[in-house]
Design a protein around this motif. Structure first.
Motif, PDB file in Angstrom:
ATOM      1  N   GLU A 179       1.767  -7.697 -24.139  1.00 37.20           N
ATOM      2  CA  GLU A 179       1.464  -7.087 -25.238  1.00 37.20           C
ATOM      3  C   GLU A 179       0.404  -7.592 -25.752  1.00 37.20           C
ATOM      4  O   GLU A 179      -0.145  -8.269 -25.317  1.00 37.20           O
ATOM      5  CB  GLU A 179       2.775  -8.699 -25.993  1.00 37.20           C
ATOM      6  N   GLY A 180       0.314  -6.255 -26.592  1.00 34.26           N
ATOM      7  CA  GLY A 180      -0.765  -6.028 -27.284  1.00 34.26           C
ATOM      8  C   GLY A 180      -2.349  -5.725 -26.283  1.00 34.26           C
ATOM      9  O   GLY A 180      -3.216  -5.626 -27.529  1.00 34.26           O
ATOM     10  N   THR A 181      -1.987  -5.171 -25.662  1.00 38.36           N
ATOM     11  CA  THR A 181      -2.970  -4.230 -24.107  1.00 38.36           C
ATOM     12  C   THR A 181      -2.959  -2.394 -24.456  1.00 38.36           C
ATOM     13  O   THR A 181      -1.870  -2.047 -24.892  1.00 38.36           O
ATOM     14  CB  THR A 181      -3.145  -5.009 -23.069  1.00 38.36           C
ATOM     15  N   ASP A 182      -3.580  -2.592 -25.047  1.00 41.41           N
ATOM     16  CA  ASP A 182      -3.551  -0.927 -24.980  1.00 41.41           C
ATOM     17  C   ASP A 182      -3.750  -0.103 -23.404  1.00 41.41           C
ATOM     18  O   ASP A 182      -3.873   0.869 -23.716  1.00 41.41           O
ATOM     19  CB  ASP A 182      -5.426  -0.230 -24.992  1.00 41.41           C
ATOM     20  N   ARG A 183      -4.019  -0.849 -22.658  1.00 42.41           N
ATOM     21  CA  ARG A 183      -4.083   0.249 -21.303  1.00 42.41           C
ATOM     22  C   ARG A 183      -2.624   0.439 -20.620  1.00 42.41           C
ATOM     23  O   ARG A 183      -1.630  -0.142 -21.548  1.00 42.41           O
ATOM     24  CB  ARG A 183      -4.362  -1.404 -19.800  1.00 42.41           C
ATOM     25  N   ASP A 184      -2.839   1.229 -19.886  1.00 40.33           N
ATOM     26  CA  ASP A 184      -1.873   2.406 -19.063  1.00 40.33           C
ATOM     27  C   ASP A 184      -0.863   0.884 -18.476  1.00 40.33           C
ATOM     28  O   ASP A 184      -1.157   0.155 -17.848  1.00 40.33           O
ATOM     29  CB  ASP A 184      -2.240   3.202 -18.289  1.00 40.33           C
ATOM     30  N   ASP A 185       0.183   1.963 -19.075  1.00 43.02           N
ATOM     31  CA  ASP A 185       1.566   0.361 -17.796  1.00 43.02           C
ATOM     32  C   ASP A 185       1.343   1.527 -16.013  1.00 43.02           C
ATOM     33  O   ASP A 185       1.878   2.020 -16.542  1.00 43.02           O
ATOM     34  CB  ASP A 185       2.872   1.173 -18.973  1.00 43.02           C
ATOM     35  N   VAL A 186       0.892   0.752 -15.419  1.00 44.31           N
ATOM     36  CA  VAL A 186       0.603   1.227 -14.196  1.00 44.31           C
ATOM     37  C   VAL A 186       1.876   0.075 -13.320  1.00 44.31           C
ATOM     38  O   VAL A 186       1.847  -1.237 -13.440  1.00 44.31           O
ATOM     39  CB  VAL A 186      -0.690   0.922 -13.826  1.00 44.31           C
ATOM     40  N   GLU A 187       3.002   0.694 -12.602  1.00 45.04           N
ATOM     41  CA  GLU A 187       3.117  -0.072 -11.300  1.00 45.04           C
ATOM     42  C   GLU A 187       2.690  -0.690 -10.506  1.00 45.04           C
ATOM     43  O   GLU A 187       1.140   0.296 -10.255  1.00 45.04           O
ATOM     44  CB  GLU A 187       3.995   0.958 -10.818  1.00 45.04           C
ATOM     45  N   LYS A 188       2.740  -1.520 -10.076  1.00 43.31           N
ATOM     46  CA  LYS A 188       1.732  -2.487  -8.944  1.00 43.31           C
ATOM     47  C   LYS A 188       2.304  -1.786  -7.824  1.00 43.31           C
ATOM     48  O   LYS A 188       3.271  -0.867  -7.115  1.00 43.31           O
ATOM     49  CB  LYS A 188       2.222  -4.103  -9.003  1.00 43.31           C
ATOM     50  N   ILE A 189       1.009  -2.126  -7.045  1.00 45.17           N
ATOM     51  CA  ILE A 189       0.805  -0.805  -5.574  1.00 45.17           C
ATOM     52  C   ILE A 189       0.685  -2.238  -4.754  1.00 45.17           C
ATOM     53  O   ILE A 189      -0.610  -2.872  -4.807  1.00 45.17           O
ATOM     54  CB  ILE A 189       0.362   0.531  -5.289  1.00 45.17           C
ATOM     55  N   ALA A 190       1.666  -2.343  -3.618  1.00 43.64           N
ATOM     56  CA  ALA A 190       0.842  -3.391  -2.390  1.00 43.64           C
ATOM     57  C   ALA A 190       0.947  -3.152  -1.093  1.00 43.64           C
ATOM     58  O   ALA A 190       2.073  -2.325  -0.950  1.00 43.64           O
ATOM     59  CB  ALA A 190       1.854  -4.778  -3.037  1.00 43.64           C
ATOM     60  N   LEU A 191      -0.433  -3.042  -0.590  1.00 49.36           N
ATOM     61  CA  LEU A 191      -0.046  -2.573   1.345  1.00 49.36           C
ATOM     62  C   LEU A 191      -0.118  -3.749   1.825  1.00 49.36           C
ATOM     63  O   LEU A 191      -1.069  -4.366   1.408  1.00 49.36           O
ATOM     64  CB  LEU A 191      -1.076  -1.294   1.062  1.00 49.36           C
ATOM     65  N   SER A 192       0.153  -3.858   3.374  1.00 49.94           N
ATOM     66  CA  SER A 192      -0.357  -4.392   3.966  1.00 49.94           C
ATOM     67  C   SER A 192      -0.279  -3.658   5.786  1.00 49.94           C
ATOM     68  O   SER A 192       0.447  -2.980   5.634  1.00 49.94           O
ATOM     69  CB  SER A 192       0.175  -5.512   3.691  1.00 49.94           C
ATOM     70  N   THR A 193      -1.190  -4.869   6.496  1.00 49.81           N
ATOM     71  CA  THR A 193      -0.770  -3.980   7.345  1.00 49.81           C
ATOM     72  C   THR A 193      -1.189  -4.994   8.310  1.00 49.81           C
ATOM     73  O   THR A 193      -1.782  -6.515   7.875  1.00 49.81           O
ATOM     74  CB  THR A 193      -1.558  -2.421   8.399  1.00 49.81           C
ATOM     75  N   ILE A 194      -0.874  -5.180   9.953  1.00 52.78           N
ATOM     76  CA  ILE A 194      -0.784  -6.869  10.995  1.00 52.78           C
ATOM     77  C   ILE A 194      -1.860  -6.023  12.027  1.00 52.78           C
ATOM     78  O   ILE A 194      -2.465  -4.378  12.521  1.00 52.78           O
ATOM     79  CB  ILE A 194       0.249  -6.541  11.258  1.00 52.78           C
ATOM     80  N   VAL A 195      -3.350  -6.406  11.817  1.00 46.37           N
ATOM     81  CA  VAL A 195      -3.821  -6.029  13.136  1.00 46.37           C
ATOM     82  C   VAL A 195      -4.437  -6.665  14.548  1.00 46.37           C
ATOM     83  O   VAL A 195      -4.379  -7.792  14.194  1.00 46.37           O
ATOM     84  CB  VAL A 195      -5.487  -5.945  12.165  1.00 46.37           C
ATOM     85  N   LYS A 196      -4.055  -5.988  15.565  1.00 45.15           N
ATOM     86  CA  LYS A 196      -4.080  -6.690  16.433  1.00 45.15           C
ATOM     87  C   LYS A 196      -5.371  -7.409  17.142  1.00 45.15           C
ATOM     88  O   LYS A 196      -5.961  -6.595  16.527  1.00 45.15           O
ATOM     89  CB  LYS A 196      -3.746  -5.925  17.662  1.00 45.15           C
ATOM     90  N   PRO A 197      -5.754  -8.245  18.110  1.00 50.85           N
ATOM     91  CA  PRO A 197      -6.540  -8.571  17.536  1.00 50.85           C
ATOM     92  C   PRO A 197      -7.557  -7.979  18.682  1.00 50.85           C
ATOM     93  O   PRO A 197      -8.801  -8.777  18.967  1.00 50.85           O
ATOM     94  CB  PRO A 197      -6.344  -9.867  18.860  1.00 50.85           C
ATOM     95  N   ASP A 198      -6.960  -7.416  19.864  1.00 55.02           N
ATOM     96  CA  ASP A 198      -7.718  -6.146  20.398  1.00 55.02           C
ATOM     97  C   ASP A 198      -7.958  -4.939  19.892  1.00 55.02           C
ATOM     98  O   ASP A 198      -9.289  -4.183  20.195  1.00 55.02           O
ATOM     99  CB  ASP A 198      -7.096  -5.067  21.665  1.00 55.02           C
ATOM    100  N   ASP A 199      -7.235  -4.494  18.644  1.00 58.73           N
ATOM    101  CA  ASP A 199      -8.537  -3.691  17.644  1.00 58.73           C
ATOM    102  C   ASP A 199      -9.319  -4.123  16.117  1.00 58.73           C
ATOM    103  O   ASP A 199      -9.507  -3.442  15.517  1.00 58.73           O
ATOM    104  CB  ASP A 199      -6.986  -3.053  17.114  1.00 58.73           C
ATOM    105  N   LEU A 200      -9.099  -5.613  16.867  1.00 57.02           N
ATOM    106  CA  LEU A 200     -10.106  -5.813  15.608  1.00 57.02           C
ATOM    107  C   LEU A 200     -11.390  -5.091  15.318  1.00 57.02           C
ATOM    108  O   LEU A 200     -11.677  -4.754  13.882  1.00 57.02           O
ATOM    109  CB  LEU A 200     -10.814  -7.904  15.399  1.00 57.02           C
ATOM    110  N   ASP A 201     -11.953  -4.729  16.000  1.00 53.08           N
ATOM    111  CA  ASP A 201     -13.275  -3.968  16.164  1.00 53.08           C
ATOM    112  C   ASP A 201     -13.515  -3.042  15.133  1.00 53.08           C
ATOM    113  O   ASP A 201     -13.953  -2.793  14.521  1.00 53.08           O
ATOM    114  CB  ASP A 201     -14.354  -4.677  17.486  1.00 53.08           C
ATOM    115  N   GLY A 202     -12.769  -1.943  15.859  1.00 48.62           N
ATOM    116  CA  GLY A 202     -12.765  -0.794  15.538  1.00 48.62           C
ATOM    117  C   GLY A 202     -11.796  -1.317  13.664  1.00 48.62           C
ATOM    118  O   GLY A 202     -12.007  -0.260  12.897  1.00 48.62           O
ATOM    119  N   PHE A 203     -11.344  -1.560  13.948  1.00 48.04           N
ATOM    120  CA  PHE A 203     -10.357  -1.653  12.675  1.00 48.04           C
ATOM    121  C   PHE A 203     -11.461  -1.796  11.458  1.00 48.04           C
ATOM    122  O   PHE A 203     -11.123  -2.044  10.991  1.00 48.04           O
ATOM    123  CB  PHE A 203      -9.141  -2.535  12.418  1.00 48.04           C
TER     124      PHE A 203
END
Length: 144
Positions: free
Chosen positions: A80-104
């Motif tokens: 209430e009372g803000t002039d910001r645009d109503d933007v939907e929440k965007i949530a991302l997630s991924t799982i990184v395997k221990p062998d791929d950590l350096d490259g990731f």
């Protein structure tokens, strides 16, 4: 959290889009978090052997554990009372395997640098500099 995790490639694509969307809006923040995934939800939790002398015995698993990486744009609903645009929440997630950590993490650092390239330098208040000079002068004075 019933949402499926993205593959690493999909995560980087979506993260780039999230940075671009945030840059176009000209404001807002992106929250990046990472934490050790204690166990895969499809399998049973690991049972490390307890060591009497080590109070952190459960932090030493037999096998390396994957890491959960999350990114979100920190938007939930319009306040209430803000002039910001109503933007939907965007949530991302991924799982990184221990062998791929350096490259990731090499790709992750590059994506973050690219996403932060358009940031403006923070404006500093000029009043703070004057306060330091006053303190310095008062401490350096000697009585005659």
């Amino acid at each position: 959290m019933g949402r499926e995790h993205l593959t690493n490639d999909e995560f980087f694509t979506q993260l780039g889009n999230l940075f671009e969307l945030n840059r176009k809006k000209g404001h807002g923040s992106i929250i990046l978090t990472q934490k050790r995934l204690t166990y895969d939800s499809t399998s049973t939790p690991p049972t490390p052997t307890k060591v009497a002398d080590d109070p952190l015995w459960d932090t030493h698993p037999e096998n390396p554990l994957p890491i959960l990486i999350r990114a979100c744009n920190n938007k939930s609903s319009k306040r209430e009372g803000t002039d910001r645009d109503d933007v939907e929440k965007i949530a991302l997630s991924t799982i990184v395997k221990p062998d791929d950590l350096d490259g990731f993490f090499a790709r992750y650092a590059e994506a973050c640098k690219t996403g932060m390239s358009g940031l403006k330098k923070r404006d500093r208040k000029k009043g703070k500099k004057g306060k330091k000079d006053k303190k310095k002068g008062a401490a350096g004075e000697t009585k005659a």
